[in-house]
Design an enzyme around this catalytic site. Sequence first.
Site, mmCIF file in Angstrom:
data_model
loop_
_atom_site.group_PDB
_atom_site.id
_atom_site.type_symbol
_atom_site.label_atom_id
_atom_site.label_comp_id
_atom_site.label_asym_id
_atom_site.label_seq_id
_atom_site.Cartn_x
_atom_site.Cartn_y
_atom_site.Cartn_z
ATOM 1 N N CYS A 268 -6.987 -1.170 -2.100
ATOM 2 C CA CYS A 268 -6.657 -0.046 -1.219
ATOM 3 C C CYS A 268 -7.931 0.562 -0.639
ATOM 4 O O CYS A 268 -8.540 -0.053 0.230
ATOM 5 C CB CYS A 268 -5.786 0.963 -1.936
ATOM 6 S SG CYS A 268 -4.770 1.895 -0.770
ATOM 7 N N LEU A 269 -8.391 1.717 -1.134
ATOM 8 C CA LEU A 269 -9.641 2.250 -0.596
ATOM 9 C C LEU A 269 -10.774 1.243 -0.812
ATOM 10 O O LEU A 269 -11.645 1.080 0.057
ATOM 11 C CB LEU A 269 -9.987 3.585 -1.260
ATOM 12 C CG LEU A 269 -11.286 4.237 -0.784
ATOM 13 C CD1 LEU A 269 -11.236 4.543 0.707
ATOM 14 C CD2 LEU A 269 -11.583 5.513 -1.569
ATOM 15 N N PHE B 189 -10.591 -1.917 -0.666
ATOM 16 C CA PHE B 189 -10.418 -2.924 0.400
ATOM 17 C C PHE B 189 -10.917 -2.356 1.736
ATOM 18 O O PHE B 189 -11.634 -3.018 2.487
ATOM 19 C CB PHE B 189 -8.931 -3.289 0.448
ATOM 20 C CG PHE B 189 -8.391 -3.731 1.785
ATOM 21 C CD1 PHE B 189 -8.444 -5.064 2.171
ATOM 22 C CD2 PHE B 189 -7.768 -2.826 2.639
ATOM 23 C CE1 PHE B 189 -7.908 -5.470 3.394
ATOM 24 C CE2 PHE B 189 -7.236 -3.225 3.846
ATOM 25 C CZ PHE B 189 -7.307 -4.555 4.228
ATOM 26 N N HIS C 71 -1.436 -2.261 -3.868
ATOM 27 C CA HIS C 71 -1.858 -1.934 -5.236
ATOM 28 C C HIS C 71 -1.308 -2.945 -6.246
ATOM 29 O O HIS C 71 -0.255 -2.705 -6.840
ATOM 30 C CB HIS C 71 -1.362 -0.536 -5.613
ATOM 31 C CG HIS C 71 -2.084 0.551 -4.898
ATOM 32 N ND1 HIS C 71 -3.211 1.149 -5.403
ATOM 33 C CD2 HIS C 71 -1.843 1.131 -3.691
ATOM 34 C CE1 HIS C 71 -3.633 2.061 -4.550
ATOM 35 N NE2 HIS C 71 -2.831 2.075 -3.503
ATOM 36 N N GLU D 227 -2.208 -3.458 -9.167
ATOM 37 C CA GLU D 227 -2.220 -2.944 -10.548
ATOM 38 C C GLU D 227 -0.862 -2.423 -10.998
ATOM 39 O O GLU D 227 -0.593 -2.356 -12.198
ATOM 40 C CB GLU D 227 -3.307 -1.868 -10.706
ATOM 41 C CG GLU D 227 -3.036 -0.504 -10.075
ATOM 42 C CD GLU D 227 -3.426 -0.396 -8.605
ATOM 43 O OE1 GLU D 227 -3.572 -1.451 -7.938
ATOM 44 O OE2 GLU D 227 -3.571 0.741 -8.112
HETATM 45 N N1 GLN Z 1 -7.493 7.023 1.331
HETATM 46 C C1 GLN Z 1 -7.040 5.748 1.783
HETATM 47 C C2 GLN Z 1 -5.820 5.858 2.685
HETATM 48 O O1 GLN Z 1 -5.141 6.851 2.692
HETATM 49 C C3 GLN Z 1 -6.743 4.826 0.625
HETATM 50 C C4 GLN Z 1 -5.635 5.313 -0.254
HETATM 51 C C5 GLN Z 1 -5.615 4.637 -1.596
HETATM 52 O O2 GLN Z 1 -6.613 4.048 -2.013
HETATM 53 N N2 GLN Z 1 -4.528 4.761 -2.314
HETATM 54 O O3 GLN Z 1 -5.508 4.952 3.414
#
Ligand code: GLN
Length: 547
Positions: free
Chosen positions: A382-383, A385, A507, A509
């Site tokens: 997520c972040l 990536f 995600h 996980e």
């Molecule tokens: N902050 C980022 C977004 O909103 C990633 C969110 C996250 O890692 N869950 O897209």
Amino acid sequence: MKFVVVTGGVISGLGKGITTSSLARLFKARGIAVTAVKIDPYLNVDAGTMNPYQHGEVFVLDDGTEVDLDLGNYERFLGQSLPGSHNITTGKVYRSVIEKERRGDYLGNTVQIIPHVTGEVKRMIREAAKAAGAELTLIEVGGTVGDIESMPFLEALREMQQEVGGRENMAFVHTTLVPVVGPVGELKTKPTQHSVRELRSIGIQPDMIVARGSLPLTPDIKAKISLFCDVPLEAIISVPDQPCVYDVPLLFEAQGVGEYIVRRLGLPSHAADWTRWKEFTARYRQGDQEINIGVVGKYVELKDAYLSHIESFHHCQGHLGVNLNLHWFDSEELAPNSPAIQRLLKMQAILVPGGYGVRGVEGKIRAIGIARERKIPFLGVCLGFQLATCEVARDLAGLTDANSTEFDSETPHPVVTLLDSQVGAHGLGGTQRLGSQKVLLAENSRIRELYGRADIWERHRHRYEVNPKYLPQLAERGYRVTGTSPSGLVEAFELEGHPYFVGVQFHPEFLSRPETPHPLYLGLVKAALSHQEADVTVPASSPPAIA
Ligand code: GLN
């Protein structure tokens, strides 16, 4: 329909979630259709807005509901996905009662905690149990008995016990602390006695006591608790701290908990099958090879903020029979040439998990750069990536100051941004992409090979997306998009020429289970096993957090 309610006494943080999950697993092992519901006595409607520093990670379900992390434990122990209706919060209950009141459903009556709020709680529990088709529903009541917040829930459950036909159909399991005090390490039962008295004062008699603490209960202590609390000796269960949470169901089984509850509730009794579970826990312990994995985040003081990632690694440990040492890196400490960077260089794999907000972002990008240049196996979630995309853009594609518009709205190269289609009528940020969504995997990609299939479903929780405008430039530098949503959003990328450099917008996980570890974590750990540069003598900065 039968129920087992799990309450907690003395202090919070006793591992009620693991107790509930482990109990649930006892019945699943017997082929009984079981499910679990978590009651959270806070006014938040859901966990979505809660800071991970206070409650730990926000877990996301298939249907996109953002819930308490205990639902993650239930899913992992049961190997089953749960819907959002299995997390009942005070906020949800009150919202529903107030909506009914506004609609006039209460026909002019004064709306009160008893019977209206308690009635709503009972309705929500019944509906969740019914929709799940469960023969047995575990209900965990968050908080500690005696808290003002949990009173309406305990009252609802007391009433419900009568309504479902009494103790043959609803059992109460009370989790308490038996502390060890003094120079000779004496076990103390007084806190348990007081806590059971508190429970009885609201009309609930426990059917079983799960005693937590650092030491096992001695026979005389068990007898004392049994005598003072009116609970049969065989239902006083000792659960001292375990190095691996997946040992807890076996500990319950060894003390006859499954048989006892099955008998008390008149449930069908089949022999319990623990074959695969025992194989997993045996392999979990047997590993002699050490692997050092760096986790780079900003909530590293509270390991619960990364619970599902930690568990995903535990699942790999139990699958591969290797010892995984997780080393925690506070991304704000990863300044150039800092001691933290020196430690990071020694890792055999690096994970950058999800997160929100600008704090620590540059440190994460630095860690990703190290993983890329030193060819250390890397997984960005997520972040993680999104920042890996920024790192490749900055360092490989020469897009100076490339960033996500979440952190720099003025960036000359918004490689991660809100897409036009997301921006609402008011020009404000779009809502989050939440829950299970389909991802199409590219042919001949590592990720497709790992999953062993062409399309997958994974859970999402994010707002920003990779900007498709930059993809041609990134592709020239080896950034290969290997996963897309059916509408074409970037879901995954791999870096060509790197042993394992994988980023995913979703995600993984949340879907790893002890019996079925997630392919992306397995892939990372396997790549770590063959990472050459590693200096395996680094001591773990802290042991993996297992309650
Ligand atoms: N902050 C980022 C977004 O909103 C990633 C969110 C996250 O890692 N869950 O897209």
